[in-house]
Enzyme design. Sequence first.
Site, PDB file in Angstrom:
ATOM      1  N   CYS A 384       0.764  -1.299  -0.076  1.00 39.40           N
ATOM      2  CA  CYS A 384      -0.035   0.020   0.204  1.00 39.40           C
ATOM      3  C   CYS A 384       0.684   1.431  -0.155  1.00 39.40           C
ATOM      4  O   CYS A 384       1.288   1.411  -1.030  1.00 39.40           O
ATOM      5  CB  CYS A 384      -1.037   0.061   1.142  1.00 39.40           C
ATOM      6  SG  CYS A 384      -2.555   0.937   0.595  1.00 39.40           S
ATOM      7  N   HIS A 510      -3.622  -5.045   0.405  1.00 39.71           N
ATOM      8  CA  HIS A 510      -2.978  -5.792   1.500  1.00 39.71           C
ATOM      9  C   HIS A 510      -3.045  -7.022   1.297  1.00 39.71           C
ATOM     10  O   HIS A 510      -4.051  -7.917   1.946  1.00 39.71           O
ATOM     11  CB  HIS A 510      -3.796  -5.167   2.675  1.00 39.71           C
ATOM     12  CG  HIS A 510      -3.717  -3.981   2.914  1.00 39.71           C
ATOM     13  ND1 HIS A 510      -2.529  -3.341   3.876  1.00 39.71           N
ATOM     14  CD2 HIS A 510      -4.271  -2.617   2.583  1.00 39.71           C
ATOM     15  CE1 HIS A 510      -2.866  -1.959   3.891  1.00 39.71           C
ATOM     16  NE2 HIS A 510      -3.630  -1.625   3.186  1.00 39.71           N
ATOM     17  N   GLU A 512      -1.406  -9.086   3.278  1.00 36.31           N
ATOM     18  CA  GLU A 512      -1.580  -9.879   4.615  1.00 36.31           C
ATOM     19  C   GLU A 512      -2.734 -10.259   5.032  1.00 36.31           C
ATOM     20  O   GLU A 512      -3.001 -11.223   6.016  1.00 36.31           O
ATOM     21  CB  GLU A 512      -0.669  -8.869   5.654  1.00 36.31           C
ATOM     22  CG  GLU A 512      -1.292  -7.743   6.067  1.00 36.31           C
ATOM     23  CD  GLU A 512      -1.136  -6.327   4.952  1.00 36.31           C
ATOM     24  OE1 GLU A 512      -1.159  -6.745   3.716  1.00 36.31           O
ATOM     25  OE2 GLU A 512      -1.443  -5.264   5.566  1.00 36.31           O
TER      26      GLU A 512
END
Length: 534
Positions: A384, A510, A512
């Site tokens: 990001c 993102h 993650e």
Amino acid sequence: MPSKTKYIFVTGGVTSSLGKGIISASLAKLLQSRGYSVTIQKLDPYINVDPGTLNPYEHGECYVTDDGAETDLDLGHYERFLGVPTSQANNVTTGRIYQSVIEKERKGEFLGKTVQVIPHITDEIKNRIKVLGKTGKYQFVITEIGGTVGDIESLPYIEAVRQLKWELGHDCVVVHLTLLPYLSTTGELKTKPTQHSVKMLLESGVQPDILVCRAEHKIAKELKRKIALFCNVAPEAVIEARDASSIYEVPLLMDKEKLDEVVLKKLGVNETTSHNLDAWREFINRLNHPKNEIKIGLVGKYVELKDSYKSISEAFIHAGAQKECKVKLEWIHSESLTEEVIGEKFKGLKGILVAPGFGNRGIEGKILAIKYARENQIPFLGICLGMQCAVIEFARNVIGLSDAHSREMNPATSNPVIDILETQKSIVNMGGTMRLGAYACRLEEGTIARTVYGKSEIMERHRHRYEFNNEYKSKFTNAGMILSGMNPVADLVEIIELPNHPWFVGVQFHPEYKSTVTKPHPLFLGFVEAAMKR
Ligand code: GLN
């Protein structure tokens, strides 16, 4: 198999931070491993409508769901443990409860009645709990009540639990998590704080069915019996929760203590199924027996509080376990980075990750870190804001646009290579207004992204206002940058890569958030593999 949805409430006493989220997720994992469908919900007693506007220093990372909810980081644990996506309905705050009650009042929906905490606020809370059961998708709904019993702000939630216990009867249990402090001088675990916190629950009319007691040492049978006697629970319903070396060990500890068996028994479910925790045990085994070890630098501005990057550090644990490699994260404050110290600070690092973030603080340190990774051929992953910084760095140092910047950091820049989305320009409210949730991304053939994902279209979650400025597209591609992932509808750049570098990837989304224990994220796997090769 239960025919009706069963509701499990998890409350906490004695102190905060005992790990209600992990206990809830572990219980859910055990039920899931018996073949049941389970979801977990978190009720947060603060007045913010969601944690999206909170500084990470307050409650750690803001987690994002597929449907674009900005949520508490516990939802990340739920997804990582269960591998099942959560949604807006899985996290509710007091702010949201009041907001909807007040909206209904303004519409005249209460027909002239006085609107009160009981029954209107408690009804709204109960509806938000039952809405998950009503989807028909779940046999068990676990609801974690944030905060600690006795807090003024938790009272309406405890009252809602009291009412539901009455309404649902055998279809509902309350698990109360407490702490048995250890007195080293006498070598004893003490039960009094647990007794007091159960008394506090009883004052609100809630008798817990099961007590999960955090303790540094083994809880002897005698002590369990004593707790059971004072707290009106069965001795087998006093569950020991010893400190674990990793949160991922907790489901196995709870299995040993038979937490799910006790829960099922209380719920009147005749248990015939058995656990299948093979994949989980396999993961733990790999996690505990790494063959390699590498250090990766995580460059961010909230590094004092590791919870700010929770999903990222967990994603490294999942990917590392799969690769049988212990990934040690070196937390590096971007404000501390200068040309003079960077060589020393990055010594021994096999990879560099530049973290997401907002605002100007520490931005030049992030850009410097990326320059160092690019020039020294160190595997790099930018997430990001980390991707945006990689674009700025490339614009300044490769293309030669020395004042290139993001409009977020310098609204007056003459080269806004990262610019605000057209749709964002007129927005004035801060809460819930970013580009949020899952969007499609098409991957270019022959790129790192296409290789690691092994498919040509992916869905990833977003949380940002700014974007790669397409007016500069040709300048970047002519200078060698590869735009390897694009949003097929909005034509937005989602992934950038560099050739002539072992592994340099920046992503606007993102990754993650989607890494789980049994499905580590492809980008983290690829990044760890590249770092191991260095
Ligand atoms: N601040 C940047 C934006 O709003 C990046 C956000 C982030 O890293 N999550 O676009």
